[in-house]
Design a protein around this motif. Structure first.
Motif, short mmCIF file in Angstrom:
data_model
loop_
_atom_site.label_atom_id
_atom_site.label_comp_id
_atom_site.label_asym_id
_atom_site.label_seq_id
_atom_site.Cartn_x
_atom_site.Cartn_y
_atom_site.Cartn_z
N VAL A 85 6.93 -17.34 -5.10
CA VAL A 85 6.43 -16.12 -4.45
C VAL A 85 6.61 -14.92 -5.37
N LEU A 86 7.82 -14.75 -5.92
CA LEU A 86 8.09 -13.62 -6.80
C LEU A 86 7.22 -13.68 -8.06
N GLY A 87 7.14 -14.88 -8.64
CA GLY A 87 6.35 -15.03 -9.86
C GLY A 87 4.89 -14.72 -9.64
N ALA A 88 4.32 -15.29 -8.56
CA ALA A 88 2.89 -15.12 -8.30
C ALA A 88 2.54 -13.68 -7.95
N ILE A 89 3.35 -13.06 -7.12
CA ILE A 89 2.98 -11.74 -6.59
C ILE A 89 3.41 -10.60 -7.51
N LEU A 90 4.63 -10.61 -7.99
CA LEU A 90 5.06 -9.53 -8.87
C LEU A 90 4.32 -9.57 -10.19
N VAL A 91 4.32 -10.73 -10.86
CA VAL A 91 3.65 -10.84 -12.16
C VAL A 91 2.13 -10.75 -11.98
N GLY A 92 1.61 -11.44 -10.95
CA GLY A 92 0.17 -11.42 -10.70
C GLY A 92 -0.35 -10.03 -10.41
N ASN A 93 0.33 -9.30 -9.54
CA ASN A 93 -0.12 -7.95 -9.20
C ASN A 93 -0.05 -7.01 -10.40
N ALA A 94 0.95 -7.21 -11.25
CA ALA A 94 1.04 -6.39 -12.47
C ALA A 94 -0.14 -6.68 -13.39
N ALA A 95 -0.50 -7.97 -13.51
CA ALA A 95 -1.60 -8.36 -14.39
C ALA A 95 -2.94 -7.87 -13.87
N TYR A 96 -3.13 -7.92 -12.55
CA TYR A 96 -4.41 -7.54 -11.95
C TYR A 96 -4.53 -6.04 -11.68
N GLU A 97 -3.41 -5.32 -11.76
CA GLU A 97 -3.44 -3.88 -11.45
C GLU A 97 -4.36 -3.11 -12.39
N ALA A 98 -4.45 -3.57 -13.64
CA ALA A 98 -5.35 -2.90 -14.60
C ALA A 98 -6.78 -2.97 -14.09
N GLY A 99 -7.17 -4.12 -13.52
CA GLY A 99 -8.52 -4.26 -12.97
C GLY A 99 -8.75 -3.35 -11.78
N ASN A 100 -7.73 -3.20 -10.93
CA ASN A 100 -7.86 -2.30 -9.77
C ASN A 100 -8.07 -0.86 -10.20
N ILE A 101 -7.24 -0.41 -11.16
CA ILE A 101 -7.35 0.96 -11.66
C ILE A 101 -8.69 1.14 -12.39
N GLY A 102 -9.07 0.09 -13.14
CA GLY A 102 -10.34 0.13 -13.86
C GLY A 102 -11.53 0.25 -12.93
N GLY A 103 -11.46 -0.41 -11.76
CA GLY A 103 -12.55 -0.32 -10.78
C GLY A 103 -12.72 1.10 -10.26
N ALA A 104 -11.60 1.75 -9.94
CA ALA A 104 -11.66 3.14 -9.48
C ALA A 104 -12.17 4.06 -10.58
N ALA A 105 -11.75 3.78 -11.82
CA ALA A 105 -12.21 4.59 -12.96
C ALA A 105 -13.71 4.44 -13.17
N LEU A 106 -14.25 3.24 -12.96
CA LEU A 106 -15.70 3.02 -13.07
C LEU A 106 -16.44 3.81 -11.99
N GLY A 107 -15.84 3.88 -10.79
CA GLY A 107 -16.44 4.68 -9.73
C GLY A 107 -16.54 6.15 -10.11
N LEU A 108 -15.47 6.67 -10.74
CA LEU A 108 -15.48 8.06 -11.22
C LEU A 108 -16.55 8.26 -12.28
N GLU A 109 -16.70 7.24 -13.15
CA GLU A 109 -17.72 7.33 -14.21
C GLU A 109 -19.12 7.37 -13.61
N ALA A 110 -19.34 6.57 -12.55
CA ALA A 110 -20.65 6.54 -11.89
C ALA A 110 -20.98 7.89 -11.26
N VAL A 111 -19.98 8.57 -10.71
CA VAL A 111 -20.20 9.84 -10.02
C VAL A 111 -20.27 11.01 -11.00
N PHE A 112 -19.35 11.05 -11.98
CA PHE A 112 -19.23 12.22 -12.86
C PHE A 112 -19.84 12.02 -14.24
#
Length: 397
Positions: A85-112
């Motif tokens: 549980v700790l390995g999958a969620i803590l490490v996994g969420n850290a690895a995928y967080e860049a994609g989450n932030i990147g998605g929001a950043a792409l939204g800003l790029e589309a608008v601005f």
């Protein structure tokens, strides 16, 4: 009704992230409306699993990891489960967080536009930090309800602008078909909706809002309404993507650009705002879920403003901004996370069904026969998803 909406909104916000948007985009571009039934199936399965997690959380007034610690008979099994549980969620969420932030950043790029795009990840990271640092549970709940409303309106308006064929749309939802080479896309649609960390997040969040078994009905309403709305958003993205020529679109950002010449500038803005809302909600819920899981696994009994709780989500958020800012793709970490999640999802689904059937734990609120029949089918589905995830990673290794 809106007073009863709460933890489910955060769960819906968590699964409607950049990964889901990309999967839905590819489904619409490649197969039109034909795979909408897979979105419906995944949403129904998610509702069922999340309802069980919420029911367990309210009845026991504990997080999912706490309950597992108390119920698993063997110390060796407990340590194994908690480690995965700790390995999958803590490490996994850290690895995928860049994609989450990147998605929001792409939204800003589309608008601005493309000016100052290098600063967009820092803007998203800073907003996420502010909301998590100063937000109480009630405040976060309101923020997420507002972001989900914004996301829903944006994607639904985008879908409506494309002028969908309603007969074909209904057929795609209610008549399952498997076009050639669509299996992996179907698995992706289901896999991005049924998310293991959401089960832990939901079981913990219901304790923040409800303290009595009398609130089970309100929790069920919250789960069904919120996840149904999330499913509607996913379907809207598929519908919008189905209107675009396939050679023009391979990801969510391409979809925002492809909409503009066909449906006007407003479509691009709607899509961009929706993508930003989806990205920022996921960039908040992933660190939040990791903190709740660590809280349960280590038995901290910490609240949102506890330094240990904050330390976990700050680490996840910081790693996401760091990986994205420097263009680092932690491939080995992501592979580990995918394998761990491939093991975790069916294991947790099975253990969840086992726990909600324990009369000494759940009393009158344990599963009935119909619920168990549906649960067995869903557990079998999670086994397939988990096996597919592991095989895919091993093939790439």
């Amino acid at each position: 009704m809106f007073k009863k909406i709460g933890p489910g909104a955060l769960v819906a916000a968590a699964f409607i992230g950049p990964g889901t948007i990309t999967a839905c985009t590819l489904a619409g571009v490649g197969f039109g409306y034909a795979l909408l039934w897979a979105v419906l199936l995944s949403v129904l399965a998610t509702m069922f699993l999340q309802e069980m997690a919420a029911r367990l959380g309210i009845v026991t007034q504990m997080g999912l990891a706490d309950t597992l610690n108390n119920q698993l008979p063997s110390k060796a099994i407990r340590y194994l489960v908690i480690t995965i549980v700790l390995g999958a969620i803590l490490v996994g969420n850290a690895a995928y967080e860049a994609g989450n932030i990147g998605g929001a950043a792409l939204g800003l790029e589309a608008v601005f536009g493309e000016n100052h795009t290098m600063y967009h990840p820092y803007v998203v990271g800073f907003l996420s930090f502010i909301l998590l640092w100063w937000g109480s549970y009630k405040f976060l709940e309101k923020v997420f309800m507002a972001l989900i409303a914004l996301m829903s309106i944006s994607f639904l308006c985008t879908a409506i602008l494309t002028g969908p064929d309603l007969i074909a749309l209904l057929k795609g939802i209610f008549v399952p078909t498997m076009p050639s080479e669509s299996l992996l896309t179907v698995m992706a649609l289901i896999g991005t909706t049924i998310v293991p960390y959401n089960l832990f997040l939901h079981a913990s969040l219901v304790n923040e809002k409800w303290k009595s078994k009398n609130d089970l009905k309100a929790a069920r309403t919250d789960t069904v309404v919120s996840i149904a709305l999330g499913g509607l958003v996913s379907m809207a993205i598929v519908v919008a993507a189905a209107a675009i020529p396939s050679e023009e679109v391979t990801n969510a950002m391409h979809l925002t650009m492809a909409l503009e010449p066909l449906y006007g500038e407003v479509a691009r803005y709607f899509m961009g705002i929706g993508l930003f809302a989806a990205g920022i909600t996921s960039s908040i819920t992933a660190p939040l879920a990791a903190a709740y899981v660590a809280n349960s696994c280590f038995g901290w009994k910490a609240k949102l403003h506890d330094w240990r709780f904050r330390l976990v989500w700050m680490a996840i958020l910081s790693l996401g901004v760091f990986f994205l800012s420097f263009g680092i793709k932690p491939i080995e970490v992501i592979k580990f996370a995918q394998i761990a999640n491939g093991i975790l999802l069916p294991a947790i689904a099975f253990l969840l069904v086992w726990m909600v059937n324990k009369k000494q734990l759940m009393g009158a609120h344990s599963n009935n026969r119909l619920q168990n029949l549906v649960a067995i089918i869903i557990v079998a589905l999670t086994v397939l998803l988990g096996a597919k995830s592991i095989i895919k990673v091993l093939e790439l290794a």
